[in-house]
Design a protein around this motif. Sequence first.
Motif, PDB file in Angstrom:
ATOM      1  N   ASN A  13       0.828  -1.195   0.000  1.00 32.10           N
ATOM      2  CA  ASN A  13       0.000   0.000   0.000  1.00 32.10           C
ATOM      3  C   ASN A  13       0.867   1.252   0.000  1.00 32.10           C
ATOM      4  O   ASN A  13       1.964   1.270   0.557  1.00 32.10           O
ATOM      5  CB  ASN A  13      -0.936   0.011   1.217  1.00 32.10           C
ATOM      6  CG  ASN A  13      -2.008  -1.055   1.112  1.00 32.10           C
ATOM      7  OD1 ASN A  13      -2.346  -1.511   0.023  1.00 32.10           O
ATOM      8  ND2 ASN A  13      -2.548  -1.463   2.251  1.00 32.10           N
ATOM      9  N   ILE A  14       0.370   2.281  -0.656  1.00 32.49           N
ATOM     10  CA  ILE A  14       1.112   3.541  -0.741  1.00 32.49           C
ATOM     11  C   ILE A  14       1.006   4.259   0.600  1.00 32.49           C
ATOM     12  O   ILE A  14      -0.004   4.895   0.927  1.00 32.49           O
ATOM     13  CB  ILE A  14       0.567   4.432  -1.880  1.00 32.49           C
ATOM     14  CG1 ILE A  14       0.518   3.655  -3.193  1.00 32.49           C
ATOM     15  CG2 ILE A  14       1.406   5.690  -2.015  1.00 32.49           C
ATOM     16  CD1 ILE A  14       1.848   3.139  -3.679  1.00 32.49           C
ATOM     17  N   ARG A  15       2.072   4.121   1.399  1.00 37.23           N
ATOM     18  CA  ARG A  15       2.127   4.720   2.734  1.00 37.23           C
ATOM     19  C   ARG A  15       3.552   5.182   2.985  1.00 37.23           C
ATOM     20  O   ARG A  15       4.500   4.540   2.526  1.00 37.23           O
ATOM     21  CB  ARG A  15       1.732   3.707   3.808  1.00 37.23           C
ATOM     22  CG  ARG A  15       0.282   3.282   3.751  1.00 37.23           C
ATOM     23  CD  ARG A  15      -0.039   2.230   4.774  1.00 37.23           C
ATOM     24  NE  ARG A  15      -1.449   1.897   4.750  1.00 37.23           N
ATOM     25  CZ  ARG A  15      -1.982   0.820   5.311  1.00 37.23           C
ATOM     26  NH1 ARG A  15      -1.194  -0.032   5.949  1.00 37.23           N
ATOM     27  NH2 ARG A  15      -3.262   0.590   5.251  1.00 37.23           N
ATOM     28  N   GLN A  20       8.110   4.153  -0.437  1.00 34.37           N
ATOM     29  CA  GLN A  20       8.081   4.400  -1.881  1.00 34.37           C
ATOM     30  C   GLN A  20       8.925   5.611  -2.275  1.00 34.37           C
ATOM     31  O   GLN A  20       9.542   5.624  -3.341  1.00 34.37           O
ATOM     32  CB  GLN A  20       6.641   4.599  -2.373  1.00 34.37           C
ATOM     33  CG  GLN A  20       5.824   3.333  -2.462  1.00 34.37           C
ATOM     34  CD  GLN A  20       5.031   3.041  -1.201  1.00 34.37           C
ATOM     35  OE1 GLN A  20       5.131   3.761  -0.199  1.00 34.37           O
ATOM     36  NE2 GLN A  20       4.213   1.994  -1.241  1.00 34.37           N
ATOM     37  N   THR A  45      -4.047   3.023  -2.279  1.00 37.07           N
ATOM     38  CA  THR A  45      -3.826   4.172  -1.401  1.00 37.07           C
ATOM     39  C   THR A  45      -5.097   4.441  -0.623  1.00 37.07           C
ATOM     40  O   THR A  45      -6.157   4.664  -1.211  1.00 37.07           O
ATOM     41  CB  THR A  45      -3.458   5.436  -2.207  1.00 37.07           C
ATOM     42  OG1 THR A  45      -2.348   5.151  -3.054  1.00 37.07           O
ATOM     43  CG2 THR A  45      -3.106   6.588  -1.275  1.00 37.07           C
ATOM     44  N   ASP A  49      -3.927   8.318   3.193  1.00 38.83           N
ATOM     45  CA  ASP A  49      -2.585   8.393   2.594  1.00 38.83           C
ATOM     46  C   ASP A  49      -2.572   9.128   1.254  1.00 38.83           C
ATOM     47  O   ASP A  49      -1.555   9.130   0.559  1.00 38.83           O
ATOM     48  CB  ASP A  49      -2.029   6.976   2.402  1.00 38.83           C
ATOM     49  CG  ASP A  49      -1.764   6.282   3.723  1.00 38.83           C
ATOM     50  OD1 ASP A  49      -1.059   6.869   4.563  1.00 38.83           O
ATOM     51  OD2 ASP A  49      -2.283   5.165   3.927  1.00 38.83           O
ATOM     52  N   ARG A  50      -3.681   9.756   0.884  1.00 36.21           N
ATOM     53  CA  ARG A  50      -3.743  10.473  -0.397  1.00 36.21           C
ATOM     54  C   ARG A  50      -2.725  11.617  -0.458  1.00 36.21           C
ATOM     55  O   ARG A  50      -2.157  11.905  -1.502  1.00 36.21           O
ATOM     56  CB  ARG A  50      -5.140  11.040  -0.632  1.00 36.21           C
ATOM     57  CG  ARG A  50      -6.246  10.008  -0.717  1.00 36.21           C
ATOM     58  CD  ARG A  50      -6.167   9.183  -1.965  1.00 36.21           C
ATOM     59  NE  ARG A  50      -7.277   8.250  -2.053  1.00 36.21           N
ATOM     60  CZ  ARG A  50      -7.280   7.152  -2.781  1.00 36.21           C
ATOM     61  NH1 ARG A  50      -6.208   6.839  -3.491  1.00 36.21           N
ATOM     62  NH2 ARG A  50      -8.339   6.366  -2.803  1.00 36.21           N
ATOM     63  N   TYR A  52       0.205  11.693   0.929  1.00 37.76           N
ATOM     64  CA  TYR A  52       1.516  11.101   0.650  1.00 37.76           C
ATOM     65  C   TYR A  52       1.641  10.735  -0.826  1.00 37.76           C
ATOM     66  O   TYR A  52       2.672  10.997  -1.452  1.00 37.76           O
ATOM     67  CB  TYR A  52       1.728   9.867   1.523  1.00 37.76           C
ATOM     68  CG  TYR A  52       3.016   9.128   1.230  1.00 37.76           C
ATOM     69  CD1 TYR A  52       4.255   9.751   1.402  1.00 37.76           C
ATOM     70  CD2 TYR A  52       2.999   7.818   0.766  1.00 37.76           C
ATOM     71  CE1 TYR A  52       5.435   9.069   1.119  1.00 37.76           C
ATOM     72  CE2 TYR A  52       4.179   7.132   0.496  1.00 37.76           C
ATOM     73  CZ  TYR A  52       5.387   7.771   0.671  1.00 37.76           C
ATOM     74  OH  TYR A  52       6.560   7.103   0.385  1.00 37.76           O
ATOM     75  N   GLU A  53       0.593  10.159  -1.405  1.00 36.91           N
ATOM     76  CA  GLU A  53       0.639   9.830  -2.830  1.00 36.91           C
ATOM     77  C   GLU A  53       0.827  11.092  -3.673  1.00 36.91           C
ATOM     78  O   GLU A  53       1.611  11.103  -4.633  1.00 36.91           O
ATOM     79  CB  GLU A  53      -0.627   9.103  -3.277  1.00 36.91           C
ATOM     80  CG  GLU A  53      -0.579   8.744  -4.758  1.00 36.91           C
ATOM     81  CD  GLU A  53      -1.841   8.080  -5.261  1.00 36.91           C
ATOM     82  OE1 GLU A  53      -2.144   8.252  -6.456  1.00 36.91           O
ATOM     83  OE2 GLU A  53      -2.525   7.385  -4.480  1.00 36.91           O
ATOM     84  N   ARG A  57       3.826  11.920  -6.324  1.00 38.04           N
ATOM     85  CA  ARG A  57       3.611  12.318  -7.717  1.00 38.04           C
ATOM     86  C   ARG A  57       4.308  13.641  -8.026  1.00 38.04           C
ATOM     87  O   ARG A  57       4.859  13.827  -9.120  1.00 38.04           O
ATOM     88  CB  ARG A  57       2.114  12.397  -8.017  1.00 38.04           C
ATOM     89  CG  ARG A  57       1.442  11.021  -8.010  1.00 38.04           C
ATOM     90  CD  ARG A  57      -0.032  11.110  -8.398  1.00 38.04           C
ATOM     91  NE  ARG A  57      -0.688   9.808  -8.357  1.00 38.04           N
ATOM     92  CZ  ARG A  57      -0.677   8.913  -9.343  1.00 38.04           C
ATOM     93  NH1 ARG A  57      -0.033   9.203 -10.474  1.00 38.04           N
ATOM     94  NH2 ARG A  57      -1.314   7.755  -9.228  1.00 38.04           N
ATOM     95  N   PHE A  71       2.011   4.003 -11.095  1.00 38.92           N
ATOM     96  CA  PHE A  71       1.175   3.588  -9.968  1.00 38.92           C
ATOM     97  C   PHE A  71       0.100   2.664 -10.530  1.00 38.92           C
ATOM     98  O   PHE A  71      -0.662   3.062 -11.406  1.00 38.92           O
ATOM     99  CB  PHE A  71       0.499   4.803  -9.317  1.00 38.92           C
ATOM    100  CG  PHE A  71       1.408   5.703  -8.554  1.00 38.92           C
ATOM    101  CD1 PHE A  71       1.513   5.621  -7.173  1.00 38.92           C
ATOM    102  CD2 PHE A  71       2.155   6.682  -9.206  1.00 38.92           C
ATOM    103  CE1 PHE A  71       2.339   6.469  -6.456  1.00 38.92           C
ATOM    104  CE2 PHE A  71       2.988   7.537  -8.505  1.00 38.92           C
ATOM    105  CZ  PHE A  71       3.082   7.432  -7.129  1.00 38.92           C
TER     106      PHE A  71
END
Length: 195
Positions: A13-15, A20, A45, A49-50, A52-53, A57, A71
Amino acid sequence: LPDGAIVIGMVGNIRAWKGQETLVRAIAEVVGEHPNVRCFLVGDTSPSDRTYEAKLRQLIQALKLEGHIVFTGFQRHVTNYLTMFDVMVHASVSPEPFGRVVLEAMACRKPFIGSRAGAIPELVEEGVTGLTFPPGDAPALAQAIRRVLADKDEEWAFAAAYQAMVRMARALILAEGFRAKGGRSRDSQKTVVTA
């Protein structure tokens, strides 16, 4: 993917604690020598955690890596990506317990690079079943990626598959014992691994 692409993958998961960002910064150091590198970040995500994503980006754009990093979002069949990877990276910056996807990557005979946090040093025999690097150290990760890409000897990947099965069996036995005592394990789901 373009012909001759080298695929580097990370599953999780994107955390922020998954690391990442460390991989993105490492890719920025590698693409000059290997412009055919493509990096897949496989994982969902959560709403929390949005931010962080979005930061990732923005970093990718600032480093001019838009054509190199993808992604994928949530993927039900992660194994399809594992088989596509040329190199598997696990970049957690905080200690993480048993990671099943690490063993699955090894069982697919994929060179593995992991941060020295949590259970990774127990799963990886340095230079034999993979490489490790200090958590959060993008230059060290970049160097490890370069080493893997320069090493044409596949013996360590085959050794990793063997080691993975041994360690997977041991982990499942431990998990069964843990549940038998009334505990619960988030990695308790059995995984069938074939070599």
